[in-house]
Scaffold this motif. Structure first.
Motif, PDB file in Angstrom:
ATOM      1  N   GLU A  45      -8.195   0.006   6.469  1.00 34.53           N
ATOM      2  CA  GLU A  45      -7.291   0.599   5.335  1.00 34.53           C
ATOM      3  C   GLU A  45      -7.687   0.305   4.094  1.00 34.53           C
ATOM      4  OE1 GLU A  45      -3.152   0.952   5.950  1.00 34.53           O
ATOM      5  OE2 GLU A  45      -3.366   1.883   7.684  1.00 34.53           O
ATOM      6  N   LEU A  46      -8.302  -0.953   3.606  1.00 31.80           N
ATOM      7  CA  LEU A  46      -8.204  -1.423   2.366  1.00 31.80           C
ATOM      8  C   LEU A  46      -9.884  -1.279   2.010  1.00 31.80           C
ATOM      9  CD1 LEU A  46      -5.343  -2.098   2.702  1.00 31.80           C
ATOM     10  CD2 LEU A  46      -5.934  -3.857   1.240  1.00 31.80           C
ATOM     11  N   PRO A  90       0.030  -3.113   4.462  1.00 35.34           N
ATOM     12  CA  PRO A  90      -1.313  -2.603   5.145  1.00 35.34           C
ATOM     13  C   PRO A  90      -1.079  -2.958   6.562  1.00 35.34           C
ATOM     14  CG  PRO A  90      -1.556  -3.566   3.011  1.00 35.34           C
ATOM     15  CD  PRO A  90      -0.171  -4.245   3.259  1.00 35.34           C
ATOM     16  N   VAL A 137      -2.837   0.696  -3.834  1.00 40.93           N
ATOM     17  CA  VAL A 137      -2.193  -0.525  -3.636  1.00 40.93           C
ATOM     18  C   VAL A 137      -1.613  -1.183  -4.940  1.00 40.93           C
ATOM     19  CG1 VAL A 137      -3.532  -1.066  -1.343  1.00 40.93           C
ATOM     20  CG2 VAL A 137      -4.516  -2.071  -3.813  1.00 40.93           C
ATOM     21  N   PRO A 186     -10.035   2.923   0.357  1.00 37.50           N
ATOM     22  CA  PRO A 186      -9.408   3.143   1.515  1.00 37.50           C
ATOM     23  C   PRO A 186     -10.235   3.903   2.657  1.00 37.50           C
ATOM     24  CG  PRO A 186      -8.750   4.370  -0.191  1.00 37.50           C
ATOM     25  CD  PRO A 186      -9.597   3.546  -0.877  1.00 37.50           C
ATOM     26  N   ALA A 192       0.777  -1.190  -0.174  1.00 37.95           N
ATOM     27  CA  ALA A 192       0.038  -0.124   0.150  1.00 37.95           C
ATOM     28  C   ALA A 192       0.746   1.556   0.068  1.00 37.95           C
ATOM     29  CB  ALA A 192      -0.861  -0.087   1.157  1.00 37.95           C
TER      30      ALA A 192
END
Length: 159
Positions: free
Chosen positions: A63-64, A42, A126, A103, A24
């Motif tokens: 985060e993703l 991540p 990413v 994100p 990331a």
């Protein structure tokens, strides 16, 4: 007093060209134009008594914007980054479409000293990287995780 702790998941996949890892790129204005040393596993901070693996899974989702893979998880140990943060990482074999990432965001004063609070993505993209390219763009201390993953895969019995 102990320093800050983070935990994360390093996804890997076996591609036609060999093993690839998902990294990331850190979001926000400080990292926008940087490549080398601006990519990370991540991950995110946690505070005990939260278990590091539970934190790694939670942070992956935050985060993703996607659920973490089910595992199995391979412990890759920990490293201490130059700022003093201790990072603990597990690897998991899974494929993920970088375009599917949504994100999370954070707020900060930008420009510094302006009094203006702006929102930025925690990560702004990413991508899958081969091991050598990954080590070129990763935060220096985190490069050890790529080496540890490769050593684990080398020792894995063939299917």
């Amino acid at each position: 007093m102990t320093g800050k702790r983070s935990a994360g998941l390093l996804l890997y996949r076996r591609a036609g060209t060999g093993t690839e890892v998902l990294l990331a790129h850190m979001g926000g204005p400080l990292w926008a134009r940087r490549t080398a040393g601006a990519w990370t596993v991540p991950k995110g901070e946690y505070v005990p008594p939260e278990e590091p693996l539970a934190a790694a899974r939670r942070e992956f989702a935050e985060e993703l914007g996607l659920p973490p893979p089910d595992g199995p998880y391979v412990p890759l140990g920990e490293v201490r980054q130059s700022g003093g943060k201790t990072v603990t990482v597990w690897a998991a074999e899974a494929d993920l479409d970088p375009e599917a990432v949504v994100p999370g965001t954070f707020e900060t004063e930008w420009p510094r000293g302006s009094g203006v609070i702006r929102s930025f993505p925690e990560i702004d993209r990413v991508a899958w990287y081969g091991p050598e390219d990954a080590k070129e763009v990763l935060i220096t201390a985190q490069r050890a995780f790529v080496d540890r993953l490769l050593a684990h895969l080398k020792d894995e019995p063939s299917a």
